[in-house]
Design an enzyme around this catalytic site. Structure first.
Site, PDB file in Angstrom:
ATOM      1  N   GLY A   1      46.823  39.411  35.645  1.00 28.13           N
ATOM      2  CA  GLY A   1      47.689  40.097  34.683  1.00 28.13           C
ATOM      3  C   GLY A   1      49.068  40.450  35.219  1.00 28.13           C
ATOM      4  N   GLY A   2      49.139  41.084  36.385  1.00 27.44           N
ATOM      5  CA  GLY A   2      50.424  41.495  36.952  1.00 27.44           C
ATOM      6  C   GLY A   2      51.309  40.298  37.274  1.00 27.44           C
TER       7      GLY A   2
ATOM      8  N   ALA B   1      40.786  42.520  37.723  1.00 32.41           N
ATOM      9  CA  ALA B   1      39.792  41.689  37.040  1.00 32.41           C
ATOM     10  C   ALA B   1      39.785  40.267  37.590  1.00 32.41           C
ATOM     11  CB  ALA B   1      40.086  41.666  35.544  1.00 32.41           C
TER      12      ALA B   1
ATOM     13  N   LYS C   1      44.779  34.067  33.371  1.00 29.68           N
ATOM     14  CA  LYS C   1      44.258  32.795  33.913  1.00 29.68           C
ATOM     15  C   LYS C   1      42.837  32.990  34.407  1.00 29.68           C
ATOM     16  CE  LYS C   1      44.338  34.162  38.459  1.00 29.68           C
ATOM     17  NZ  LYS C   1      43.108  34.421  39.226  1.00 29.68           N
TER      18      LYS C   1
ATOM     19  N   ASP D   1      50.294  34.314  42.955  1.00 29.39           N
ATOM     20  CA  ASP D   1      49.873  33.635  41.720  1.00 29.39           C
ATOM     21  C   ASP D   1      51.020  33.423  40.733  1.00 29.39           C
ATOM     22  OD1 ASP D   1      47.268  33.443  42.521  1.00 29.39           O
ATOM     23  OD2 ASP D   1      46.547  35.149  41.349  1.00 29.39           O
TER      24      ASP D   1
HETATM   25  O1  C5P Z   1      50.445  37.516  47.023  1.00 33.51           O
HETATM   26  P1  C5P Z   1      49.725  38.697  46.476  1.00 33.51           P
HETATM   27  O2  C5P Z   1      50.482  39.990  46.657  1.00 33.51           O
HETATM   28  O3  C5P Z   1      49.227  38.499  45.083  1.00 33.51           O
HETATM   29  O4  C5P Z   1      48.397  38.836  47.341  1.00 33.51           O
HETATM   30  C1  C5P Z   1      47.648  40.020  47.392  1.00 33.51           C
HETATM   31  C2  C5P Z   1      46.841  40.021  48.657  1.00 33.51           C
HETATM   32  O5  C5P Z   1      45.765  39.064  48.564  1.00 33.51           O
HETATM   33  C3  C5P Z   1      47.594  39.646  49.918  1.00 33.51           C
HETATM   34  O6  C5P Z   1      48.215  40.748  50.495  1.00 33.51           O
HETATM   35  C4  C5P Z   1      46.481  39.085  50.784  1.00 33.51           C
HETATM   36  O7  C5P Z   1      45.756  40.138  51.392  1.00 33.51           O
HETATM   37  C5  C5P Z   1      45.544  38.411  49.799  1.00 33.51           C
HETATM   38  N1  C5P Z   1      45.829  36.969  49.647  1.00 33.51           N
HETATM   39  C6  C5P Z   1      45.489  36.092  50.670  1.00 33.51           C
HETATM   40  N2  C5P Z   1      45.731  34.753  50.524  1.00 33.51           N
HETATM   41  C7  C5P Z   1      46.255  34.269  49.378  1.00 33.51           C
HETATM   42  C8  C5P Z   1      46.612  35.152  48.336  1.00 33.51           C
HETATM   43  C9  C5P Z   1      46.376  36.495  48.491  1.00 33.51           C
HETATM   44  O8  C5P Z   1      44.984  36.512  51.720  1.00 33.51           O
HETATM   45  N3  C5P Z   1      46.461  32.964  49.253  1.00 33.51           N
END
Ligand code: C5P
Length: 314
Positions: A106-107, A102, A15, A141
């Protein structure tokens, strides 16, 4: 898919964020965002095979990708099995094309592809909302990738409102040799805002998110590119560019080689450029490969993908 062997092959698309507004911090430590997310054609391929035995095994053709429970695809399968109270054996094979760190998701995309593939293989017919809720337990995501296409995303990423598909738009993705950590990006943005560097951001960007919802029924490619040029924005560019000024150079090089608009993908470090024709996108990619602003850059020619294509399982 062949139901008798209980195996499926699922494309797991990347995306870009056409808009990424970071509105502020939340009590749970995440950030409230408003984003317009868009599936693109660049994809990994995931093969799923259900067997007897109760173990989830994951393998990947890229050795640096973790194959244990820390892999979001692995976690997605665990979360789904746990929610249904089942424990079949599962082999997950990932053929990787989407680069890591990137901002291309992807994950998270792999996790959603596993949920969609298992839903089909096990004939669960889970409602989209339930798959999104499972996905949100795996990563912010993931719900977007369950829905796919063009979508307005809010909350910490778990609220996904589908928008009408934009016309397929040619795109070039450039991934520089360095990555950007998502948690670092959000933290650094907070610091920059606290120091007053980004004071005006929230108010203006909120308006942009709302406006793109109105623009979403773009009739033609030209009007879409034209409208998007003034709407594209990404609050996480500032911290990433501060750390890696090369990102700004890549954007400028894409524009100089014919892109109508260019923006960093998600939390970076990849950058995308939108083009009015496939030929222009290909020519820009060729010139980029010949003279990249930093080396080694990965360059992909792709396009935006509709929702129907994004979630189709052959
Ligand atoms: O949810 P995910 O594990 O993909 O998010 C990775 C990191 O990105 C979170 O631990 C957080 O530090 C940050 N994040 C955030 N606010 C979001 C999404 C991600 O602060 N809406």
């Amino acid at each position: 898919m062949n139901p008798s062997t209980k195996s499926a092959v699922v494309r797991s698309f990347a995306k870009v964020n056409l808009i990424l507004d970071v509105l502020g911090t939340r009590p749970d430590g995440y950030h409230a965002i408003e984003s317009v997310m868009q599936t693109i054609g660049l994809h990994d391929t995931i093969s799923l095979t259900i067997s007897e035995g109760g173990t989830i095994r994951l393998s990947c053709d890229v050795p640096s990708i973790p194959t244990d429970e820390s892999n979001l695809a692995h976690r997605a399968a665990s979360v789904l099995f746990e929610s249904r109270g089942i424990s079949p054996g599962l082999d997950i094979r990932i053929e990787k094309r989407i680069p890591a760190e990137a901002g291309l998701g992807g994950g998270s995309s792999n996790a959603a592809a596993v949920l969609r593939g298992l839903d089909r293989l096990l004939e669960l017919r889970l409602p989209c909302e339930e798959m999104c809720a499972l996905g949100a337990r795996v990563g912010s995501d993931v719900p977007f990738f369950v829905v796919g296409g063009t979508a307005f995303v809010s909350g910490r990423g778990e609220r996904v409102d589908p928008l009408p598909d934009i016309p397929p738009m040619p795109m070039v993705i450039v991934k520089p040799p360095f990555g950007v950590s998502t948690p670092w990006s959000y933290r650094r943005l907070d610091e920059m805002r606290a120091a007053g560097d980004q004071s005006e951001v929230t108010g203006e960007r909120e308006t942009a998110s709302r406006r793109i919802v109105e623009y979403a029924g773009f009739r033609t490619l030209q009007s879409a590119v034209c409208s998007l040029r003034s709407l594209l924005s990404n609050d996480l560019e500032a911290p990433a560019i501060e750390q890696h000024p090369e990102i700004e150079e890549i954007k400028a090089t894409l524009i100089a080689s014919g892109a109508s608009a260019a923006l960093m993908c998600g939390s970076g470090s990849a950058v995308f450029g939108l083009f009015e024709t496939d030929d222009r996108a290909r020519a820009a990619a060729d010139s980029f490969v010949a003279a990249p602003p930093c080396r080694p850059c990965l360059v992909f020619v792709t396009r935006t993908v509709t929702r129907e294509e994004a979630v189709r399982i052959e």
